[in-house]
Design an enzyme around this catalytic site. Structure first.
Site, PDB file in Angstrom:
ATOM      1  N   GLU A   8      -6.853 -14.340  15.884  1.00 16.71           N
ATOM      2  CA  GLU A   8      -6.671 -13.464  14.717  1.00 16.71           C
ATOM      3  C   GLU A   8      -8.037 -13.115  14.109  1.00 16.71           C
ATOM      4  O   GLU A   8      -8.965 -13.923  14.144  1.00 16.71           O
ATOM      5  CB  GLU A   8      -5.782 -14.152  13.678  1.00 16.71           C
ATOM      6  CG  GLU A   8      -4.347 -14.335  14.136  1.00 16.71           C
ATOM      7  CD  GLU A   8      -3.650 -13.008  14.433  1.00 16.71           C
ATOM      8  OE1 GLU A   8      -3.809 -12.053  13.647  1.00 16.71           O
ATOM      9  OE2 GLU A   8      -2.961 -12.922  15.466  1.00 16.71           O
TER      10      GLU A   8
ATOM     11  N   THR B  31       4.120 -14.339  10.621  1.00 13.96           N
ATOM     12  CA  THR B  31       4.986 -13.769  11.665  1.00 13.96           C
ATOM     13  C   THR B  31       5.720 -14.864  12.450  1.00 13.96           C
ATOM     14  O   THR B  31       6.863 -14.669  12.872  1.00 13.96           O
ATOM     15  CB  THR B  31       4.169 -12.899  12.641  1.00 13.96           C
ATOM     16  OG1 THR B  31       3.042 -13.659  13.100  1.00 13.96           O
ATOM     17  CG2 THR B  31       3.662 -11.638  11.972  1.00 13.96           C
TER      18      THR B  31
ATOM     19  N   ARG C  66      26.823  27.345   3.570  1.00 24.29           N
ATOM     20  CA  ARG C  66      27.082  25.979   3.081  1.00 24.29           C
ATOM     21  C   ARG C  66      28.186  25.312   3.906  1.00 24.29           C
ATOM     22  O   ARG C  66      28.743  25.922   4.810  1.00 24.29           O
ATOM     23  CB  ARG C  66      27.428  26.049   1.601  1.00 24.29           C
ATOM     24  CG  ARG C  66      26.217  26.480   0.754  1.00 24.29           C
ATOM     25  CD  ARG C  66      26.613  26.725  -0.698  1.00 24.29           C
ATOM     26  NE  ARG C  66      27.301  25.562  -1.245  1.00 24.29           N
ATOM     27  CZ  ARG C  66      28.128  25.596  -2.297  1.00 24.29           C
ATOM     28  NH1 ARG C  66      28.371  26.749  -2.902  1.00 24.29           N
ATOM     29  NH2 ARG C  66      28.702  24.499  -2.732  1.00 24.29           N
TER      30      ARG C  66
ATOM     31  N   ASN D  54      34.709  44.638   5.745  1.00 28.69           N
ATOM     32  CA  ASN D  54      33.422  44.944   5.127  1.00 28.69           C
ATOM     33  C   ASN D  54      33.478  44.499   3.671  1.00 28.69           C
ATOM     34  O   ASN D  54      34.339  44.950   2.921  1.00 28.69           O
ATOM     35  CB  ASN D  54      33.146  46.450   5.233  1.00 28.69           C
ATOM     36  CG  ASN D  54      31.670  46.723   5.014  1.00 28.69           C
ATOM     37  OD1 ASN D  54      31.093  46.227   4.054  1.00 28.69           O
ATOM     38  ND2 ASN D  54      31.075  47.496   5.901  1.00 28.69           N
TER      39      ASN D  54
ATOM     40  N   GLY E  19      35.385  49.765  -5.776  1.00 24.83           N
ATOM     41  CA  GLY E  19      34.202  49.136  -6.373  1.00 24.83           C
ATOM     42  C   GLY E  19      34.464  48.781  -7.832  1.00 24.83           C
ATOM     43  O   GLY E  19      35.159  49.501  -8.549  1.00 24.83           O
TER      44      GLY E  19
ATOM     45  N   LYS F  71       9.168  -0.782   2.335  1.00 27.90           N
ATOM     46  CA  LYS F  71       8.400   0.038   3.279  1.00 27.90           C
ATOM     47  C   LYS F  71       9.215   0.516   4.471  1.00 27.90           C
ATOM     48  O   LYS F  71       9.160   1.703   4.841  1.00 27.90           O
ATOM     49  CB  LYS F  71       7.171  -0.736   3.776  1.00 27.90           C
ATOM     50  CG  LYS F  71       6.377   0.045   4.799  1.00 27.90           C
ATOM     51  CD  LYS F  71       5.030  -0.574   5.080  1.00 27.90           C
ATOM     52  CE  LYS F  71       5.115  -1.765   5.975  1.00 27.90           C
ATOM     53  NZ  LYS F  71       3.790  -2.247   6.380  1.00 27.90           N
TER      54      LYS F  71
ATOM     55  N   LYS G  43      30.650  29.581   1.592  1.00 25.36           N
ATOM     56  CA  LYS G  43      31.026  28.163   1.533  1.00 25.36           C
ATOM     57  C   LYS G  43      32.475  27.994   1.921  1.00 25.36           C
ATOM     58  O   LYS G  43      33.338  28.723   1.424  1.00 25.36           O
ATOM     59  CB  LYS G  43      30.802  27.623   0.117  1.00 25.36           C
ATOM     60  CG  LYS G  43      31.017  26.127   0.003  1.00 25.36           C
ATOM     61  CD  LYS G  43      31.737  25.720  -1.264  1.00 25.36           C
ATOM     62  CE  LYS G  43      33.205  26.105  -1.230  1.00 25.36           C
ATOM     63  NZ  LYS G  43      34.013  25.526  -2.307  1.00 25.36           N
TER      64      LYS G  43
ATOM     65  N   GLY H  30       9.299  -3.744  12.165  1.00 22.11           N
ATOM     66  CA  GLY H  30      10.069  -2.671  11.539  1.00 22.11           C
ATOM     67  C   GLY H  30       9.229  -1.520  11.030  1.00 22.11           C
ATOM     68  O   GLY H  30       9.749  -0.452  10.711  1.00 22.11           O
TER      69      GLY H  30
ATOM     70  N   ARG I 105       0.799  -1.236   0.000  1.00 22.41           N
ATOM     71  CA  ARG I 105       0.000   0.000   0.000  1.00 22.41           C
ATOM     72  C   ARG I 105       0.830   1.285   0.000  1.00 22.41           C
ATOM     73  O   ARG I 105       0.286   2.372  -0.197  1.00 22.41           O
ATOM     74  CB  ARG I 105      -0.952  -0.008   1.200  1.00 22.41           C
ATOM     75  CG  ARG I 105      -2.164  -0.904   0.964  1.00 22.41           C
ATOM     76  CD  ARG I 105      -3.253  -0.592   1.955  1.00 22.41           C
ATOM     77  NE  ARG I 105      -3.003  -1.232   3.236  1.00 22.41           N
ATOM     78  CZ  ARG I 105      -3.433  -0.768   4.410  1.00 22.41           C
ATOM     79  NH1 ARG I 105      -4.125   0.365   4.462  1.00 22.41           N
ATOM     80  NH2 ARG I 105      -3.181  -1.405   5.523  1.00 22.41           N
TER      81      ARG I 105
HETATM   82  C1  UD1 Z   1      -0.122  -9.197  13.439  1.00 20.71           C
HETATM   83  C2  UD1 Z   1      -0.627 -10.107  14.553  1.00 20.71           C
HETATM   84  C3  UD1 Z   1      -1.927  -9.541  15.132  1.00 20.71           C
HETATM   85  C4  UD1 Z   1      -1.676  -8.126  15.640  1.00 20.71           C
HETATM   86  C5  UD1 Z   1      -1.111  -7.276  14.504  1.00 20.71           C
HETATM   87  C6  UD1 Z   1      -0.736  -5.916  15.006  1.00 20.71           C
HETATM   88  C7  UD1 Z   1       0.114 -12.297  13.862  1.00 20.71           C
HETATM   89  C8  UD1 Z   1      -0.295 -13.600  13.281  1.00 20.71           C
HETATM   90  N1  UD1 Z   1      -0.857 -11.418  14.013  1.00 20.71           N
HETATM   91  O1  UD1 Z   1      -1.125  -9.165  12.440  1.00 20.71           O
HETATM   92  O2  UD1 Z   1      -2.339 -10.335  16.218  1.00 20.71           O
HETATM   93  O3  UD1 Z   1      -2.895  -7.571  16.120  1.00 20.71           O
HETATM   94  O4  UD1 Z   1       0.067  -7.893  13.968  1.00 20.71           O
HETATM   95  O5  UD1 Z   1      -0.395  -5.099  13.943  1.00 20.71           O
HETATM   96  O6  UD1 Z   1       1.268 -12.100  14.194  1.00 20.71           O
HETATM   97  N2  UD1 Z   1       6.080  -9.935   8.719  1.00 20.71           N
HETATM   98  C9  UD1 Z   1       7.203 -10.600   8.304  1.00 20.71           C
HETATM   99  N3  UD1 Z   1       7.086 -11.816   7.713  1.00 20.71           N
HETATM  100  C10 UD1 Z   1       5.870 -12.386   7.519  1.00 20.71           C
HETATM  101  C11 UD1 Z   1       4.709 -11.700   7.942  1.00 20.71           C
HETATM  102  C12 UD1 Z   1       4.858 -10.478   8.549  1.00 20.71           C
HETATM  103  O7  UD1 Z   1       8.324 -10.095   8.472  1.00 20.71           O
HETATM  104  O8  UD1 Z   1       5.847 -13.497   6.971  1.00 20.71           O
HETATM  105  C13 UD1 Z   1       6.243  -8.632   9.367  1.00 20.71           C
HETATM  106  C14 UD1 Z   1       5.522  -7.530   8.620  1.00 20.71           C
HETATM  107  O9  UD1 Z   1       6.367  -6.924   7.667  1.00 20.71           O
HETATM  108  C15 UD1 Z   1       5.172  -6.591   9.744  1.00 20.71           C
HETATM  109  C16 UD1 Z   1       4.937  -7.515  10.928  1.00 20.71           C
HETATM  110  O10 UD1 Z   1       5.618  -8.711  10.623  1.00 20.71           O
HETATM  111  O11 UD1 Z   1       6.237  -5.733  10.064  1.00 20.71           O
HETATM  112  C17 UD1 Z   1       3.462  -7.779  11.199  1.00 20.71           C
HETATM  113  O12 UD1 Z   1       2.887  -8.331  10.042  1.00 20.71           O
HETATM  114  P1  UD1 Z   1       1.419  -7.945   9.576  1.00 20.71           P
HETATM  115  O13 UD1 Z   1       1.079  -8.743   8.371  1.00 20.71           O
HETATM  116  O14 UD1 Z   1       1.270  -6.482   9.531  1.00 20.71           O
HETATM  117  O15 UD1 Z   1       0.611  -8.442  10.837  1.00 20.71           O
HETATM  118  P2  UD1 Z   1      -0.816  -9.053  10.862  1.00 20.71           P
HETATM  119  O16 UD1 Z   1      -0.777 -10.418  10.276  1.00 20.71           O
HETATM  120  O17 UD1 Z   1      -1.738  -8.087  10.285  1.00 20.71           O
END
Ligand code: UD1
Ligand code: CA
Length: 460
Positions: free
Chosen positions: A151, A79, A338, A382, A428, A15, A356, A101, A8
């Protein structure tokens, strides 16, 4: 975790490398870990891994606060799968904190509280109540005790009514992590390995699960779109502005200040609207900064005034390229300083003057439309309107030395290398190609001719 794509954002840049207050999102998270004195930081990368790793390594290794490692998660299967990639690198003892991150504004003291809630032997979740919890994992409790995280896509209608949600941040004992990660599966609505499933395993193993609930949404807000990035930028800037005002800095409008780095202020500093501070800037006691100034890597001495629309751009902080402005100096409006501009006390730099890699000693003035490059300017000099140093011969740069008490007239060209001796005067319109001895006057321009009763041509 920094492997996600960030669709997005609609950007080629990964990102987590988008900037908030001049720093990559993921850098904010890493810098917070540094504040917590983390022993080890493991960054899980995926999308744009090479770029992300390079950007973090450059800015973080330089600081050298902790052991920094990268692991790659390809493909991204959730995650839980992300943390599985990092687990083998973790030292076996201590507390692991899982951060995202793309959640840049979590405060270090919040994490300190989360870590003490973990206490080295519990699973601690950072949670928050949201009036609209849609999309988040819900905190399922039995009495006070957390039983599970449900979830969004897997939650029952009753669970979807729960407003307490998981922030995505947890702290847990490293010793437990590996065995819980090994038990994860992807039998859920999204076919992902959910890190949040470890809550069930903790409960089954009799490890207490505690929630540390906060109410400041900006601390757990993630960035998924340019709109959210801009919202967090304002939240960050508001926090900085409040901090400055609490120290006594007078901000004419805290909503119109941008600090992209570190701004240190003495007593009785006032800053007018729409100023941007970048890198490391310090403003001494009583400094006034007018509207619409951009100031980067500079030290501004006490009581100096930076008039509106001035642009000060120092090089690397602490290096010879940082800009220094002496006590009581007057800069601008519309001045440009600068890298390597070093201005002594009481120096005046007026409108449309560019400086500069030059030093101007105490009391020197260049008030209008001028250029000073690679020049050493003595006290009380001056420097006239429209005068310039011709410091570049097309291949090399040369210095211009203007000793104390010199008067350079208007519209002079000083062809470097050249020296104007102490107390000398340059008339001048002079193009100066040879040194002016001390106390001498140099004039180098066509002698004036006046023809009396001159008849201008008239139309036939
Ligand atoms: C996750 C949580 C959810 C929580 C929400 C908060 C899980 C399953 N769910 O949801 O309970 O309310 O965060 O924002 O953890 N990422 C990776 N690798 C992956 C997937 C994600 O590095 O395979 C990173 C994403 O870049 C991000 C973070 O993990 O920085 C969270 O991932 P995102 O997909 O935003 O979380 P949700 O699944 O929406
Ligand atoms: Ca997801």
């Amino acid at each position: 975790m920094a492997a996600g794509k960030g669709t997005r954002m609609k950007s080629k840049l990964p990102k987590v490398l988008h900037l908030l207050a001049g720093r990559a999102l993921v850098q904010h998270v890493i810098d917070t870990a540094a504040v917590l004195s983390a022993r080890q930081v493991i960054v899980i990368t995926g999308h744009g891994a090479t770029e992300v790793e390079a950007a973090i390594a450059i800015s973080t290794r330089a600081a050298g606060q902790f052991d920094l490692n990268f692991v790659r998660q390809e493909p991204q299967l959730g995650t839980g799968h992300a943390v599985q990639q990092a687990a083998p690198m973790l030292q076996g003892d201590g507390v692991v904190v899982v951060l995202s991150g793309d959640v840049p504004l979590t405060q270090a003291d919040t994490l300190t509280q989360l870590i003490s809630a973990c206490g080295g032997d519990k699973l601690a979740l950072l949670t928050i109540d949201f009036a609209n919890p849609t999309g988040y994992g819900r905190i399922v409790r039995q009495g006070d005790l957390v039983q599970a995280i449900a979830e969004q896509k897997d939650a029952t209608p009753a669970q979807r009514q729960i407003t307490e949600v998981y922030s995505g941040i947890m702290a847990l004992p490293a010793q437990q992590l590996n065995k819980w990660l090994a038990r994860l599966d992807n039998k859920n609505a999204q076919g992902e390995y959910y890190l949040t499933d470890i809550v069930k395993f903790a409960v089954a193993d009799g490890v207490p699960v505690v929630a540390h609930k906060i109410n400041d949404a900006t601390q757990v807000a993630g960035v998924n779109s340019p709109v959210q990035l801009a919202e967090l930028e304002r939240a960050y800037q508001r926090r900085v502005a409040l901090g400055l005002m609490e120290q006594g800095v007078r901000l004419i409008d805290p909503a119109r200040l941008d600090v992209r780095g570190v701004l240190k202020c003495g007593q009785d500093v006032s800053i007018d609207v729409n100023c941007v501070f970048e890198g490391q800037v310090s403003l001494g006691d009583g400094v006034k900064v007018g509207a619409n100034c951009v100031i980067k890597n500079a030290g501004i001495g006490a009581s100096a005034v930076i008039h509106p629309f001035s642009h000060i751009e120092g090089g690397k902080p602490g290096s010879k390229d940082a800009v220094e402005v002496g006590e009581g100096a007057l800069i601008g409006p519309f001045a440009r300083l600068r890298p390597g501009a070093k201005l002594g006390a009481g120096v005046h730099i007026g409108n449309f003057v560019e400086v500069k890699n030059s030093s101007l000693a105490k009391g020197a003035k260049a008030n209008h439309l001028a250029y000073l490059g690679d020049a050493t300017v003595g006290e009380r000099v001056n420097y006239g309107a429209g005068s310039i140093t011709a410091n570049y011969d097309g291949a090399n740069k040369h210095r211009t030395i203007i000793e104390a008490d010199v008067h350079i007239g208007s519209n002079c060209v000083l062809i470097a290398p050249v020296t104007v001796g102490a107390g000398g005067t340059v008339g001048g319109g002079t193009t100066l190609t040879k040194d002016t001895p001390p106390l001498a006057l140099s004039v180098a321009r066509a002698r004036q001719v006046s023809i009396s009763n001159w008849k201008r041509p008239s139309k036939k």
